[in-house]
Write a protein that holds these residues in place. Structure first.
Motif, PDB file in Angstrom:
ATOM      1  N   TYR A   1       2.388   1.675  -3.465  1.00 18.50           N
ATOM      2  CA  TYR A   1       1.363   2.172  -4.389  1.00 18.50           C
ATOM      3  C   TYR A   1       1.138   3.675  -4.187  1.00 18.50           C
ATOM      4  CZ  TYR A   1      -3.117   2.598  -6.770  1.00 18.50           C
ATOM      5  OH  TYR A   1      -4.136   2.993  -7.604  1.00 18.50           O
ATOM      6  N   ASP A   2       0.971   4.076  -2.929  1.00 19.32           N
ATOM      7  CA  ASP A   2       0.719   5.491  -2.637  1.00 19.32           C
ATOM      8  C   ASP A   2       1.892   6.383  -3.048  1.00 19.32           C
ATOM      9  OD1 ASP A   2      -1.798   4.916  -1.648  1.00 19.32           O
ATOM     10  OD2 ASP A   2      -1.129   4.819   0.445  1.00 19.32           O
ATOM     11  N   GLU A   3       3.118   5.885  -2.923  1.00 17.33           N
ATOM     12  CA  GLU A   3       4.301   6.664  -3.290  1.00 17.33           C
ATOM     13  C   GLU A   3       4.419   6.864  -4.800  1.00 17.33           C
ATOM     14  OE1 GLU A   3       7.703   4.660  -1.703  1.00 17.33           O
ATOM     15  OE2 GLU A   3       7.142   5.070   0.381  1.00 17.33           O
TER      16      GLU A   3
ATOM     17  N   LYS B   1       1.752   6.249  -7.329  1.00 18.54           N
ATOM     18  CA  LYS B   1       0.546   6.338  -8.152  1.00 18.54           C
ATOM     19  C   LYS B   1       0.463   7.631  -8.965  1.00 18.54           C
ATOM     20  CE  LYS B   1      -2.432   7.953  -4.408  1.00 18.54           C
ATOM     21  NZ  LYS B   1      -3.625   7.632  -3.611  1.00 18.54           N
ATOM     22  N   GLU B   2       0.947   8.748  -8.446  1.00 17.57           N
ATOM     23  CA  GLU B   2       0.893   9.994  -9.216  1.00 17.57           C
ATOM     24  C   GLU B   2       1.895   9.989 -10.367  1.00 17.57           C
ATOM     25  OE1 GLU B   2       0.511  13.773  -7.285  1.00 17.57           O
ATOM     26  OE2 GLU B   2      -0.444  12.841  -5.540  1.00 17.57           O
TER      27      GLU B   2
ATOM     28  N   GLN C   1       0.839  -1.209   0.000  1.00 14.32           N
ATOM     29  CA  GLN C   1       0.000   0.000   0.000  1.00 14.32           C
ATOM     30  C   GLN C   1       0.871   1.254   0.000  1.00 14.32           C
ATOM     31  OE1 GLN C   1      -3.683   0.239   0.127  1.00 14.32           O
ATOM     32  NE2 GLN C   1      -2.954   2.189  -0.635  1.00 14.32           N
ATOM     33  N   ARG C   2       1.924   1.252   0.805  1.00 13.46           N
ATOM     34  CA  ARG C   2       2.845   2.394   0.862  1.00 13.46           C
ATOM     35  C   ARG C   2       3.527   2.604  -0.496  1.00 13.46           C
ATOM     36  NH1 ARG C   2       6.738   0.588   4.072  1.00 13.46           N
ATOM     37  NH2 ARG C   2       5.299   0.477   5.817  1.00 13.46           N
TER      38      ARG C   2
ATOM     39  N   LYS D   1      -7.127   4.492  -5.855  1.00 13.98           N
ATOM     40  CA  LYS D   1      -7.059   3.696  -4.635  1.00 13.98           C
ATOM     41  C   LYS D   1      -6.649   2.271  -4.996  1.00 13.98           C
ATOM     42  CE  LYS D   1      -9.534   6.483  -1.646  1.00 13.98           C
ATOM     43  NZ  LYS D   1      -8.800   7.692  -1.727  1.00 13.98           N
TER      44      LYS D   1
ATOM     45  N   GLY E   1      -3.925  10.276 -10.171  1.00 11.85           N
ATOM     46  CA  GLY E   1      -3.170   9.717  -9.062  1.00 11.85           C
ATOM     47  C   GLY E   1      -3.672  10.155  -7.699  1.00 11.85           C
ATOM     48  N   LYS E   2      -4.254  11.352  -7.627  1.00  9.57           N
ATOM     49  CA  LYS E   2      -4.760  11.841  -6.341  1.00  9.57           C
ATOM     50  C   LYS E   2      -5.982  11.065  -5.870  1.00  9.57           C
ATOM     51  CE  LYS E   2      -2.885  16.425  -6.772  1.00  9.57           C
ATOM     52  NZ  LYS E   2      -3.095  17.814  -7.090  1.00  9.57           N
TER      53      LYS E   2
END
Length: 110
Positions: free
Chosen positions: A89-91, A93-94, A86-87, A106, A102-103
């Protein structure tokens, strides 16, 4: 060690051909997955090359060797992997989807 890895855009490499529902449902009834993937126009077994992919690879997670793990231990280490994924992906995705998409993107983990 395992490394969390996510391939952004992988879902665009192949299409799932629609149709032949009776055959597909019969195959599903026998426990055979009825997915008809199609990639390139004249070479359907090859992935499409008109799409971009972005692959992110995270830091390694050192796992202990447990001869007979309990359900709690499996759940603990699975949770650590999912958290790292998850971390990751969040780092990224943008970078992969662009700032606007990207914002709001999910990661769904089933």
């Amino acid at each position: 060690a395992v490394r969390p890895t996510y391939a952004f855009g992988e879902h665009k490499l192949f299409s799932n051909v629609q149709g032949m529902w009776k055959l597909r449902l019969a195959m599903n009834g026998l426990g055979i997955p009825a997915l008809f993937a199609w990639g390139k126009l004249f070479f359907p077994l090859l992935p499409r090359n008109d799409t971009n992919m972005y692959v992110a690879v995270g830091a390694p997670i050192e796992l202990p060797k447990i001869e007979e793990p309990t359900k709690e231990e499996v759940s603990l280490w699975h949770g650590k992997y999912v958290t790292a994924l998850q971390r990751l992906y969040d780092e990224h995705k943008e970078k992969a989807y662009g700032s606007e998409k990207g914002k709001v993107a999910k990661l769904e983990i089933w």
